[in-house]
Design a protein around this motif. Structure first.
Motif, PDB file in Angstrom:
ATOM      1  N   ASP A 228       6.481   7.912  10.586  1.00 39.86           N
ATOM      2  CA  ASP A 228       6.769   6.607  10.091  1.00 39.86           C
ATOM      3  C   ASP A 228       6.967   6.626   8.578  1.00 39.86           C
ATOM      4  O   ASP A 228       7.856   5.989   7.894  1.00 39.86           O
ATOM      5  N   ASP A 229       6.019   7.430   7.896  1.00 39.08           N
ATOM      6  CA  ASP A 229       5.870   7.005   6.524  1.00 39.08           C
ATOM      7  C   ASP A 229       7.154   7.882   5.723  1.00 39.08           C
ATOM      8  O   ASP A 229       7.618   7.427   4.810  1.00 39.08           O
TER       9      ASP A 229
ATOM     10  N   CYS B 164      10.246   5.678   6.132  1.00 41.13           N
ATOM     11  CA  CYS B 164      10.206   4.555   5.087  1.00 41.13           C
ATOM     12  C   CYS B 164      10.588   5.039   3.839  1.00 41.13           C
ATOM     13  O   CYS B 164      11.288   4.653   3.034  1.00 41.13           O
TER      14      CYS B 164
ATOM     15  N   ARG C 168      14.131   4.297   1.750  1.00 45.56           N
ATOM     16  CA  ARG C 168      13.898   3.388   0.354  1.00 45.56           C
ATOM     17  C   ARG C 168      14.618   4.299  -0.841  1.00 45.56           C
ATOM     18  O   ARG C 168      15.334   3.700  -1.580  1.00 45.56           O
TER      19      ARG C 168
ATOM     20  N   ASN D 268       4.840  -0.722   7.399  1.00 45.69           N
ATOM     21  CA  ASN D 268       5.924   0.096   6.905  1.00 45.69           C
ATOM     22  C   ASN D 268       7.194  -0.403   6.788  1.00 45.69           C
ATOM     23  O   ASN D 268       8.029  -0.433   5.843  1.00 45.69           O
ATOM     24  N   CYS D 269       7.561  -1.363   7.902  1.00 47.05           N
ATOM     25  CA  CYS D 269       8.992  -2.174   7.883  1.00 47.05           C
ATOM     26  C   CYS D 269       8.889  -3.078   6.807  1.00 47.05           C
ATOM     27  O   CYS D 269       9.982  -3.028   5.906  1.00 47.05           O
TER      28      CYS D 269
ATOM     29  N   ALA E 119       9.306  -1.603   3.332  1.00 41.38           N
ATOM     30  CA  ALA E 119      10.794  -0.919   3.309  1.00 41.38           C
ATOM     31  C   ALA E 119      11.833  -1.986   2.919  1.00 41.38           C
ATOM     32  O   ALA E 119      12.767  -1.808   1.763  1.00 41.38           O
TER      33      ALA E 119
ATOM     34  N   VAL F 108      15.589  -3.668   8.884  1.00 40.17           N
ATOM     35  CA  VAL F 108      14.765  -2.846   9.626  1.00 40.17           C
ATOM     36  C   VAL F 108      14.802  -3.301  11.151  1.00 40.17           C
ATOM     37  O   VAL F 108      14.631  -4.359  11.364  1.00 40.17           O
TER      38      VAL F 108
END
Length: 300
Positions: free
Chosen positions: A188-189, A192, A196, A250-251, A254, A262
């Protein structure tokens, strides 16, 4: 009108409904984070890959960032070790890191093969390639959890080069620190950070839940669309917990850092990606910028 003709007309209506979305997102970058139960069997994998391949063929520029946590745990178990987690992050000693890199490499090439079987050129890379993902050691509540990377810098040149040459990049979440030591990265990291860095128009999480709920025990509290500020308020008011908390953080991060939209989707739903992007209703939760709040009002 006979039944066959009705079915043909329905197909035409679906294509017409999809047309404005195809026009709007033509040549736009979309990052798809793929993991969890959506990877649990070959049929689900093939359907997700079909969806992403179709996005590519109608003009999107997709990038897949994949995980492989369940498969890593399975192989860790095969060597007689027990998987350990702190705050959802895998405790990764040297042996576990070696297993993780092998498993992620294998998954990466399986996905490349599936895409190429559908007639689209794909290239699998890890965050090591081209200096894509540089990391520092990540700590969980001050605890050293081993070779787990905290992304410090993204150099997206290799992804731009692949997209320009009409390849579909597939990224395994492995990175290097400044001493060129290998680290495992939460997928997930990684998704994101990559979204970006490339200024993605969309970032899509294929997850194991239908989307976002105000109350996880009340199906009527499902949230199809929400702004960043409202999502932050849900977090600070304590409505979001468990594994969804870091995902939602995280969402929102972003979107605040330039990603236009997202989406949180249930990867177990057949063709959820196409339904979310190409239909008016969608099937998951979309998180959007505060300045796009009017889109919420239009749909109420």
């Amino acid at each position: 009108m006979n039944k066959d003709m009705e079915q043909v007309m329905k197909k035409a209506e679906v294509l017409i409904e999809a047309l404005p979305y195809i026009q709007k997102f033509n040549r736009k970058i979309i990052v798809v984070k793929y993991g969890g139960s959506a990877m649990s069997n070959e049929e689900l994998q093939r359907n997700v890959i079909k969806d992403v391949t179709l996005l590519k063929l109608v003009g999107f520029k997709p990038i897949i960032v994949h995980g492989g946590g369940k498969e890593i745990s399975r192989w860790v178990g095969k060597v007689g070790k027990e998987a350990q987690f702190v705050n959802g992050l895998r405790v990764t000693d040297e042996e576990t890191m070696e297993i993780a890199e092998m498993v992620l490499g294998r998954i990466n090439k399986q996905l490349v093969t599936m895409v190429q079987e559908l007639g689209v050129k794909a290239v699998g890379v890890s965050g090591k390639d081209g200096g894509l993902l540089r990391v520092d050691r990540k700590y969980a509540d001050g605890k050293d959890i081993g070779f787990v990377g905290d992304i410090r810098r993204v150099d997206p040149k290799i992804l731009y080069d692949l997209l320009e040459k009409d390849f579909l990049p597939i990224v395994a979440p492995i990175g290097l620190d400044e001493d060129f030591v290998t680290y495992n990265i939460n997928a997930d990291d990684a998704a994101c950070a990559i979204a970006r860095a490339v200024g993605a128009d969309k970032l899509v999480f294929l997850t194991d839940i239908e989307g976002l709920y105000r109350d996880i025990n009340d199906k009527a509290s499902f949230i199809p669309r929400i702004t960043v500020s409202d999502a932050d308020a849900l977090i600070s008011d304590g409505f979001i917990g468990g594994g969804m908390l870091p995902k939602l953080e995280n969402c929102t991060s972003a979107v605040k850092n330039g990603v236009n939209r997202v989406h949180i989707l249930d990867g177990r739903i057949l063709h959820c990606l196409l339904l979310e992007i190409f239909t008016n209703e969608g099937v998951g939760t979309m998180i959007l910028r505060d300045e796009d709040r009017q889109l919420l009002e239009e749909n109420n």
